[in-house]
Design an enzyme around this catalytic site. Structure first.
Site, short mmCIF file in Angstrom:
data_model
loop_
_atom_site.label_atom_id
_atom_site.label_comp_id
_atom_site.label_asym_id
_atom_site.label_seq_id
_atom_site.Cartn_x
_atom_site.Cartn_y
_atom_site.Cartn_z
CE1 TYR A 144 -9.37 -6.75 18.11
CE2 TYR A 144 -7.05 -7.51 18.20
CZ TYR A 144 -8.83 -7.02 18.94
OH TYR A 144 -8.39 -6.88 20.95
CG ASP A 239 -2.69 -3.59 13.35
OD1 ASP A 239 -1.80 -3.30 14.15
OD2 ASP A 239 -3.88 -3.32 13.98
CE LYS A 267 -0.45 -8.91 19.69
NZ LYS A 267 -1.65 -9.06 18.39
#
Ligand code: PLP
Length: 419
Positions: A144, A239, A267
């Protein structure tokens, strides 16, 4: 456990917010039951509106590696309140955060700050296409990368949790620019480069997958990916929105010794506030506007609150490398307590209990997990005050605030499961 307050709020929320939540997995749809409405957090614990306390292994889905209301982060936010929350003009602390990221992750020669992980991957992809003049992207099944149109193909996280194979609203033309391959298969990647080598702008990968549950790269896999990208002049994008400053201070690229061309972060680098970053090779990033003709912008990018919170977080982590050993060993203890018929995958402080006995190395082997058993386990833990991600296909996170007592309580709760 009394959940009346959460039930009432859910009902009210559902009348005005789709599904009652602002991000799908929060709704507990795959596990059933009432999503807890949270009132506050402190250290490793969260407290819901009914006064129930939980040991939190979601940690806002990754950012809170130092726990809720971590002192230096709160202090940094307070200091910004004294000077103003947004200017839409450059500030010194943005340089400091970019320099802090580059010092930890040397491949980040130049850095651009954005507001979320999704923005970071979307922008990195545009840069890769602009730089190479090519259109195709390779991604991996179960990974994702945020809700970027062209990347919502065979995506993990909420789409995997809800069983949505292909989202509505993405024109075929967008989806067709993406080649989705099985993770951990060098052969599949070779074949893809064999047939489309001169059209592939970038390969984007979660170097350690977190979004189909935690799935580590097999030995040599990322190295082979690096070599194939170089050989075919495609950019390699790591990523690291989840893995950055999480699996080690320098991210997965430090842990596995691979240098990607571009990377994305989010994050942890925001200390619990909304942020993202992308960057990498200076010869590539210098094509981003206003130095170059690849456009990307943001009204709130480099927001003082988020940047200061992130800076405080990264500075603390740099000064306290022992945090990584501590949180890894706590996660290791939790994984060692896995019940029979469970495969515990872990990298550092990220882990997932897959309810099946075989090794899990890609989406094919992840998706066969027994989600009914997961659901039973999840509710058992929740009842005992342990808050795990409400999905078989999400990683759990241990943070520095998980003390001895919290880990012990968690292990006892696991051992008490009769599933
Ligand atoms: C969370 C995540 C994203 C998306 O970040 P948002 O801030 O939710 O947009 C992208 N990539 C990975 C690997 C993630 O874990």
């Amino acid at each position: 456990m009394n959940t009346k307050g959460s039930e009432a709020l859910l009902e009210r929320a559902q009348r005005i917010i789709p599904g009652g939540v602002n991000s799908p997995v929060r709704a507990f749809r795959s596990v059933g039951g009432t999503p807890r409405f949270i009132e506050r957090g402190e250290g490793c614990r969260i407290y819901d509106v009914d006064g129930n306390a939980y040991i939190d292994y979601v940690g806002s889905w990754g950012p809170l590696i130092l726990g809720h209301r971590f002192g230096p982060v709160m202090e940094a936010i307070r200091s910004v309140l004294e000077v103003g929350t947004s200017f839409g003009a450059p500030t010194e602390r943005e340089i400091e955060l970019a320099e802090e990221i580059r010092a930890a992750v040397p491949s980040m020669e130049m850095v651009r700050l954005v507001n979320s992980g999704t923005e970071a991957t979307m922008s990195a992809l545009r840069v890769a296409r602009g730089f190479t003049g090519r259109a195709l992207t390779v991604k991996f099944e179960g990974c994702y990368h945020g809700h970027v149109d062209s990347l919502l193909v065979k995506a993990g996280s909420g789409m995997a949790t809800l069983g949505i194979a292909d989202t509505a609203g993405v024109p075929a033309g967008f989806a067709e620019t993406t080649l989705a391959l099985p993770y951990n298969s060098v052969e599949a990647l070779e074949a893809s480069f064999g047939s489309h080598g001169d059209q592939i702008a970038a390969v984007i990968v979660e170097p350690v997958v977190g979004n189909m549950g935690c799935v580590p790269p097999q030995p040599g896999y990322l190295q082979a990916m690096r070599e194939l990208c170089t050989k075919h002049s495609a950019l390699l994008i790591f990523d690291e929105v989840m893995t950055g400053f999480r699996v080690s201070f320098g991210g997965a690229q430090e842990l596995y010794g691979i240098k990607p061309d571009l990377s994305t972060f989010g994050k942890v680098i925001g200390g619990g506030l909304p942020i993202g970053a992308y960057g990498g090779r200076a010869d590539v990033m210098s094509h981003v506007a206003p130095s170059g003709n690849i456009y990307q912008a943001g009204t709130l990018s480099g927001n003082p609150l988020a940047v200061s919170a992130g800076l405080a977080m990264l500075r603390h982590l740099r000064a306290h490398p022992e945090v990584y050993r501590q949180i890894s060993s706590a996660a290791e203890r939790i994984c060692a307590a896995a019940p029979e018929g469970v495969t515990a995958n872990r990298v550092g402080s990220m882990f997932t209990y897959f309810f099946g006995s075989g090794p899990v190395k890609d989406w094919e082997t992840a998706k066969v997990a027994d989600t009914a058993r997961f659901k039973s386990f999840f509710h058992h833990m929740l009842e005992l005050g342990v808050y795990l991600p409400p999905s078989q296909f999400e990683a759990a996170f241990v943070g520095a605030a998980h003390d001895e007592e919290a880990v012990e309580t968690t292990v006892d709760a696991i051992r008490a499961w009769k599933g």
